[in-house]
Design a protein around this motif. Structure first.
Motif, PDB file in Angstrom:
ATOM      1  N   TRP A 161       0.839  -1.203   0.000  1.00 17.97           N
ATOM      2  CA  TRP A 161       0.000   0.000   0.000  1.00 17.97           C
ATOM      3  C   TRP A 161       0.877   1.259   0.000  1.00 17.97           C
ATOM      4  N   LEU A 162       1.931   1.272   0.813  1.00 20.64           N
ATOM      5  CA  LEU A 162       2.840   2.412   0.829  1.00 20.64           C
ATOM      6  C   LEU A 162       3.611   2.522  -0.485  1.00 20.64           C
ATOM      7  N   GLN A 163       3.929   1.385  -1.094  1.00 22.12           N
ATOM      8  CA  GLN A 163       4.598   1.428  -2.393  1.00 22.12           C
ATOM      9  C   GLN A 163       3.695   2.063  -3.444  1.00 22.12           C
ATOM     10  N   LEU A 164       2.407   1.725  -3.420  1.00 21.71           N
ATOM     11  CA  LEU A 164       1.465   2.342  -4.347  1.00 21.71           C
ATOM     12  C   LEU A 164       1.414   3.857  -4.126  1.00 21.71           C
ATOM     13  N   LEU A 165       1.364   4.291  -2.864  1.00 21.79           N
ATOM     14  CA  LEU A 165       1.301   5.716  -2.574  1.00 21.79           C
ATOM     15  C   LEU A 165       2.586   6.427  -2.995  1.00 21.79           C
ATOM     16  N   SER A 166       3.727   5.766  -2.810  1.00 20.51           N
ATOM     17  CA  SER A 166       4.995   6.341  -3.244  1.00 20.51           C
ATOM     18  C   SER A 166       5.006   6.542  -4.760  1.00 20.51           C
ATOM     19  N   ASP A 167       4.606   5.512  -5.498  1.00 19.73           N
ATOM     20  CA  ASP A 167       4.576   5.604  -6.956  1.00 19.73           C
ATOM     21  C   ASP A 167       3.536   6.620  -7.422  1.00 19.73           C
ATOM     22  N   LEU A 168       2.397   6.664  -6.746  1.00 19.51           N
ATOM     23  CA  LEU A 168       1.351   7.625  -7.093  1.00 19.51           C
ATOM     24  C   LEU A 168       1.854   9.056  -6.915  1.00 19.51           C
ATOM     25  N   THR A 169       2.611   9.299  -5.854  1.00 19.52           N
ATOM     26  CA  THR A 169       3.110  10.645  -5.565  1.00 19.52           C
ATOM     27  C   THR A 169       4.192  11.063  -6.545  1.00 19.52           C
ATOM     28  N   GLN A 170       5.051  10.137  -6.925  1.00 21.26           N
ATOM     29  CA  GLN A 170       6.266  10.499  -7.647  1.00 21.26           C
ATOM     30  C   GLN A 170       6.197  10.267  -9.159  1.00 21.26           C
ATOM     31  N   HIS A 171       5.315   9.399  -9.618  1.00 22.27           N
ATOM     32  CA  HIS A 171       5.300   9.028 -11.032  1.00 22.27           C
ATOM     33  C   HIS A 171       4.182   9.732 -11.805  1.00 22.27           C
ATOM     34  N   GLU A 172       4.297   9.679 -13.137  1.00 23.02           N
ATOM     35  CA  GLU A 172       3.282  10.281 -13.996  1.00 23.02           C
ATOM     36  C   GLU A 172       2.036   9.423 -14.116  1.00 23.02           C
ATOM     37  N   LYS A 173       2.179   8.110 -14.050  1.00 23.51           N
ATOM     38  CA  LYS A 173       1.028   7.223 -14.165  1.00 23.51           C
ATOM     39  C   LYS A 173       1.366   5.868 -13.562  1.00 23.51           C
ATOM     40  N   LEU A 174       0.342   5.099 -13.260  1.00 26.20           N
ATOM     41  CA  LEU A 174       0.521   3.751 -12.732  1.00 26.20           C
ATOM     42  C   LEU A 174      -0.750   2.949 -12.959  1.00 26.20           C
ATOM     43  N   VAL A 175      -0.661   1.651 -12.683  1.00 29.06           N
ATOM     44  CA  VAL A 175      -1.793   0.739 -12.868  1.00 29.06           C
ATOM     45  C   VAL A 175      -1.933  -0.112 -11.620  1.00 29.06           C
ATOM     46  N   TYR A 176      -3.143  -0.135 -11.054  1.00 27.29           N
ATOM     47  CA  TYR A 176      -3.460  -1.111 -10.010  1.00 27.29           C
ATOM     48  C   TYR A 176      -4.647  -1.931 -10.487  1.00 27.29           C
ATOM     49  N   GLN A 177      -5.008  -2.942  -9.739  1.00 23.79           N
ATOM     50  CA  GLN A 177      -6.020  -3.876 -10.234  1.00 23.79           C
ATOM     51  C   GLN A 177      -7.127  -4.130  -9.214  1.00 23.79           C
ATOM     52  N   LEU A 178      -8.285  -4.474  -9.748  1.00 22.92           N
ATOM     53  CA  LEU A 178      -9.370  -5.092  -8.990  1.00 22.92           C
ATOM     54  C   LEU A 178      -9.411  -6.552  -9.419  1.00 22.92           C
ATOM     55  N   ARG A 179      -9.334  -7.469  -8.472  1.00 23.95           N
ATOM     56  CA  ARG A 179      -9.178  -8.875  -8.808  1.00 23.95           C
ATOM     57  C   ARG A 179     -10.137  -9.755  -7.990  1.00 23.95           C
ATOM     58  N   ASN A 180     -10.414 -10.933  -8.558  1.00 23.90           N
ATOM     59  CA  ASN A 180     -11.115 -12.025  -7.870  1.00 23.90           C
ATOM     60  C   ASN A 180     -12.537 -11.677  -7.470  1.00 23.90           C
ATOM     61  N   GLY A 181     -13.205 -10.858  -8.291  1.00 25.61           N
ATOM     62  CA  GLY A 181     -14.611 -10.581  -8.038  1.00 25.61           C
ATOM     63  C   GLY A 181     -15.512 -11.622  -8.695  1.00 25.61           C
ATOM     64  N   GLU A 182     -16.690 -11.832  -8.120  1.00 27.33           N
ATOM     65  CA  GLU A 182     -17.709 -12.712  -8.707  1.00 27.33           C
ATOM     66  C   GLU A 182     -18.898 -11.841  -9.080  1.00 27.33           C
ATOM     67  N   ALA A 183     -19.069 -11.628 -10.377  1.00 28.72           N
ATOM     68  CA  ALA A 183     -20.106 -10.728 -10.854  1.00 28.72           C
ATOM     69  C   ALA A 183     -21.379 -11.492 -11.199  1.00 28.72           C
ATOM     70  N   TYR A 184     -22.501 -11.066 -10.630  1.00 28.91           N
ATOM     71  CA  TYR A 184     -23.815 -11.633 -10.949  1.00 28.91           C
ATOM     72  C   TYR A 184     -24.584 -10.590 -11.760  1.00 28.91           C
ATOM     73  N   LEU A 185     -24.942 -10.956 -12.990  1.00 26.96           N
ATOM     74  CA  LEU A 185     -25.589 -10.028 -13.910  1.00 26.96           C
ATOM     75  C   LEU A 185     -27.036 -10.428 -14.153  1.00 26.96           C
ATOM     76  N   LYS A 186     -27.883  -9.402 -14.257  1.00 27.48           N
ATOM     77  CA  LYS A 186     -29.280  -9.592 -14.613  1.00 27.48           C
ATOM     78  C   LYS A 186     -29.559  -8.775 -15.868  1.00 27.48           C
ATOM     79  N   GLY A 187     -29.962  -9.465 -16.934  1.00 30.63           N
ATOM     80  CA  GLY A 187     -30.228  -8.811 -18.203  1.00 30.63           C
ATOM     81  C   GLY A 187     -31.719  -8.686 -18.468  1.00 30.63           C
ATOM     82  N   PRO A 188     -32.092  -8.270 -19.663  1.00 25.12           N
ATOM     83  CA  PRO A 188     -33.511  -8.136 -20.015  1.00 25.12           C
ATOM     84  C   PRO A 188     -34.192  -9.501 -20.094  1.00 25.12           C
TER      85      PRO A 188
END
Length: 264
Positions: free
Chosen positions: A77-104
């Motif tokens: 978490w501190l590494q992410l904040l360090s990179d966020l503060t000092q760098h021009e851009k970065l990528v983090y992820q959302l992982r391992n979600g279970e999505a339940y969808l309801k369609g028409p």
């Protein structure tokens, strides 16, 4: 997109998020709430509950507020904040979600949810001195946060430092006050304590000024409006909070103005 972080403790924080979802397809659907891992550099550091979302053909606006995140891996978490503060851009992820969808027409589906989040960084958090109030002993700084993240550090201490030989530096002023990194350009007002030659911090009073426009104290300290100094985060007043480490990631070049030098 907005990510606002507040109420920081030793192992948690509150987060509020607003963002726009696009390219959701020609048919609307409902995605139920789900719990996902927050991941950076392939290491999870917490979990966040995504809200129920109703998509439309032209996208949708998603938001949630004041959700508490328990940090499970403080180092990443501190590494992410360090990179966020000092760098021009970065990528983090959302992982391992279970999505339940309801369609028409009552259709349903279930699928895994994993998403890369590309964000702009603060790029060093550029700073300049906007105004100096000698009577109040305060300085107003203009800062620019290019990222979508806002972070409330609360009462904070900064030093203005001069680089020296062999990686050493000398503190020439200490600044104190509430610090909140808002998106875009923002201003922050801080109390100033100057540091005389004996190294003891003193409340600035402003000294006598020679015909050259520089006080004897400023001259002895070698203060120069054309020299680059550094605005360095030192600590926050939240004892034990991770913000005490995160604030140290802020180290931005700063030029002294003649009005600031006149405080000595």
């Amino acid at each position: 997109m907005l990510v606002r972080i507040m109420e920081c403790t030793a192992d948690s924080f509150n987060i509020s998020v607003e963002y726009q979802v696009t390219a959701t397809g020609p048919v609307g659907s409902v995605v139920d709430t789900m719990l996902v891992d927050l991941v950076y550099l392939d290491r999870p550091f917490g979990k966040v509950q995504l809200p129920r979302v109703k998509t439309r053909f032209n996208g949708t606006h998603v938001h949630f507020y004041d959700q508490t995140i328990d940090v499970t891996d403080m180092s990443i978490w501190l590494q992410l904040l360090s990179d966020l503060t000092q760098h021009e851009k970065l990528v983090y992820q959302l992982r391992n979600g279970e999505a339940y969808l309801k369609g028409p027409f009552g259709t349903t589906a279930q699928c895994g949810y994993n998403k890369d989040i590309h964000v702009l960084g603060m790029n060093g958090l550029p700073v300049l001195i906007k105004d100096v109030d000698r009577e109040a002993g305060k300085v107003t700084l203009t800062m620019r946060n290019l990222s979508t993240f806002e972070l409330d550090y609360g009462p904070t201490v900064f030093d203005i430092q001069e680089d020296g030989e062999k990686g050493q530096w000398r503190t020439i002023a200490r600044l104190k006050g509430d610090f909140f990194t808002k998106r875009g350009e923002f201003h922050v007002s801080l109390e100033v304590e100057t540091v005389p030659l004996d190294g003891e911090i003193d409340h600035c009073q402003g000294g006598g000024v020679h015909e050259s426009g520089i006080s004897p104290a400023a001259k002895k300290l070698g203060l120069d409006a054309e020299k680059t100094y550094h605005f360095q985060g030192i600590e926050t007043d939240k004892e034990g909070a991770w913000t005490n480490e995160a604030i140290k990631f802020i180290r931005s070049p700063i030029l002294l103005t003649e009005s600031f030098i006149s405080l000595y």
